[in-house]
Design an enzyme around this catalytic site. Sequence first.
Site, PDB file in Angstrom:
ATOM      1  N   ARG A  79      -5.558   1.017  -7.884  1.00 47.66           N
ATOM      2  CA  ARG A  79      -5.487   2.232  -7.077  1.00 47.66           C
ATOM      3  C   ARG A  79      -4.295   3.061  -7.558  1.00 47.66           C
ATOM      4  O   ARG A  79      -3.160   2.577  -7.563  1.00 47.66           O
ATOM      5  CB  ARG A  79      -5.317   1.867  -5.599  1.00 47.66           C
ATOM      6  N   HIS A 123      -1.280  11.840  -2.585  1.00 47.11           N
ATOM      7  CA  HIS A 123      -0.262  10.898  -2.124  1.00 47.11           C
ATOM      8  C   HIS A 123       1.052  11.673  -2.064  1.00 47.11           C
ATOM      9  O   HIS A 123       2.018  11.342  -2.727  1.00 47.11           O
ATOM     10  CB  HIS A 123      -0.202   9.687  -3.059  1.00 47.11           C
ATOM     11  N   GLU A 168      -2.214   8.098   3.858  1.00 49.63           N
ATOM     12  CA  GLU A 168      -1.286   8.087   5.001  1.00 49.63           C
ATOM     13  C   GLU A 168      -0.964   9.489   5.517  1.00 49.63           C
ATOM     14  O   GLU A 168       0.190   9.924   5.460  1.00 49.63           O
ATOM     15  CB  GLU A 168       0.003   7.354   4.635  1.00 49.63           C
ATOM     16  N   ASN A 294      -3.579   0.833   5.126  1.00 49.28           N
ATOM     17  CA  ASN A 294      -2.276   0.391   4.625  1.00 49.28           C
ATOM     18  C   ASN A 294      -1.530  -0.239   5.786  1.00 49.28           C
ATOM     19  O   ASN A 294      -1.446   0.357   6.866  1.00 49.28           O
ATOM     20  CB  ASN A 294      -1.439   1.576   4.121  1.00 49.28           C
ATOM     21  N   TYR A 296       2.016  -2.748   6.827  1.00 48.23           N
ATOM     22  CA  TYR A 296       3.230  -3.464   6.437  1.00 48.23           C
ATOM     23  C   TYR A 296       3.870  -4.229   7.580  1.00 48.23           C
ATOM     24  O   TYR A 296       4.638  -5.149   7.350  1.00 48.23           O
ATOM     25  CB  TYR A 296       4.258  -2.470   5.882  1.00 48.23           C
ATOM     26  N   GLU A 350      -3.073  -0.970   0.795  1.00 49.90           N
ATOM     27  CA  GLU A 350      -1.662  -1.285   0.518  1.00 49.90           C
ATOM     28  C   GLU A 350      -1.208  -2.381   1.466  1.00 49.90           C
ATOM     29  O   GLU A 350      -1.480  -2.334   2.668  1.00 49.90           O
ATOM     30  CB  GLU A 350      -0.734  -0.085   0.756  1.00 49.90           C
TER      31      GLU A 350
HETATM   32  O1  IFM Z   1       5.880   3.361  -1.086  1.00 44.80           O
HETATM   33  C1  IFM Z   1       5.108   3.604   0.037  1.00 44.80           C
HETATM   34  C2  IFM Z   1       3.803   4.255  -0.338  1.00 44.80           C
HETATM   35  O2  IFM Z   1       4.001   5.435  -1.035  1.00 44.80           O
HETATM   36  C3  IFM Z   1       3.000   4.566   0.901  1.00 44.80           C
HETATM   37  N1  IFM Z   1       2.871   3.416   1.738  1.00 44.80           N
HETATM   38  C4  IFM Z   1       4.062   2.669   2.053  1.00 44.80           C
HETATM   39  C5  IFM Z   1       4.803   2.322   0.776  1.00 44.80           C
HETATM   40  C6  IFM Z   1       6.071   1.520   1.112  1.00 44.80           C
HETATM   41  O3  IFM Z   1       6.916   2.258   1.932  1.00 44.80           O
END
Ligand code: IFM
Length: 453
Positions: A79, A123, A168, A294, A296, A350
Amino acid sequence: MRTDNGSFPPDFLWGAATASYQIEGAAHEDGRGESVWDRFAATPGKVRNGDSGEIACDFYHRYRDDVALMRELRLDAFRFSIAWPRILPEGRGRVSQAGLDFYDRLVDELLAHAIEPFATLFHWDTPQALEDAGGWPARATAEAFVEYAEAVASRLGDRVRHWITHNEPWVCAWIGHAWGHHAPGRTSEADAVAAAHHLLLSHGWAAEAIRRAAPGARVGITLNLAHSYPATKSPEDEAAAWRVDGEGNRWFLDPIFRGAYPADLLERNEIVAGFVRDGDLAAIAAPLDFLGVNNYFRFVVSAGADGPQMVRDPEAEQTDMGWEVYPDGLHRLLVRVAEEYAPPVIYVTENGAAFGDVRTHDGRVHDPERTAYLESHIGAVLRAVADGAPIGGYFVWSLLDNFEWAHGYAKRFGIVYVDYPTLERVPKDSFYWYRDFIASRRGAPRPSPIATA
Ligand code: IFM
């Protein structure tokens, strides 16, 4: 898609993700125009250490070596994002063939190594010329995005099958337009709401344009989503968690899958009403081929006097970003999104972690925390698959250490270490773990590495 034997489906894609401004460099080459991130990074005090994406990982020149690393991993998919200012340096009008040529070469290189390209159109590197003309708070930027999508899909659509319109949009809208921590650095809630609406609108319009230019294209959008847990079972904390869920998750999921903004966010609804025109919500709700997620971390929320407050457990394991490591949050999120919104396919576009990696005396980078993070989060994805979520693939963020926006180069997310002074690539231990993991999924013997420069 249900796997009763507790394994990933055979067509599950293993990938890695990156983004143009974070890795490409070559900011002035082949006629690339200025982006809002060039301008923001050049503004004193905006990015840590005065860093910028001017050179970044120099992927623009080194992409062949980096594709060789992907091949060593035996990735199914890569990606990447396309830099809008390389394609339309002035934002509208003139299309730069030299800019398109770069992605043409990249796509051919990927396909030559049997790696499926997943192209993200946006992005966050908006052409500065469009920002000067009003940026995302202006509807005209959504129209400009369609021109751009058409130009790229017409050129690459014969080989790129998977298209992600936006990455995002919450981050671009709120961190960039309300909080001012990202480009373009605005600090207006109304601008953020307008930007989010125009990002969503341009997604719907671009989906149609891509499908027109490239019949057979599979089109989706990537949202940053996080499960929101109430800190206690009190009705106040439950309501606060629901509000955080509304602001970050449902504000995007609801219009995309239900054609309506969530009604409980009263103030936002009042603001957005000024920007919504007839037909907008139907356009935003154009059927998707897949949803990119995405993720985290999770949110833990309590009710504060001035609204919802994030609660942090000081004992919890955290990454170098200060984000809690909580794989169950990814499992809950995927199952919930699958049940409530029923996307045809979800790709985890992500997931990954920053840690303070160093190159040790043996020349290697030992990052057991990242390997543990990936292993536990991939395990969470597997549990979501077993619970019936239609997950089609997983992309680690990121292939390479890269420019982490306002943090500059201080945060390392890669499974490949980048020695910035020399730009040398050093696969970290997590790289080898991911390579062996992918090989074990296929039941295939570990591939012999392709020599990398
Ligand atoms: O680096 C970023 C990415 O550009 C978008 N998603 C989160 C990642 C980590 O912060």
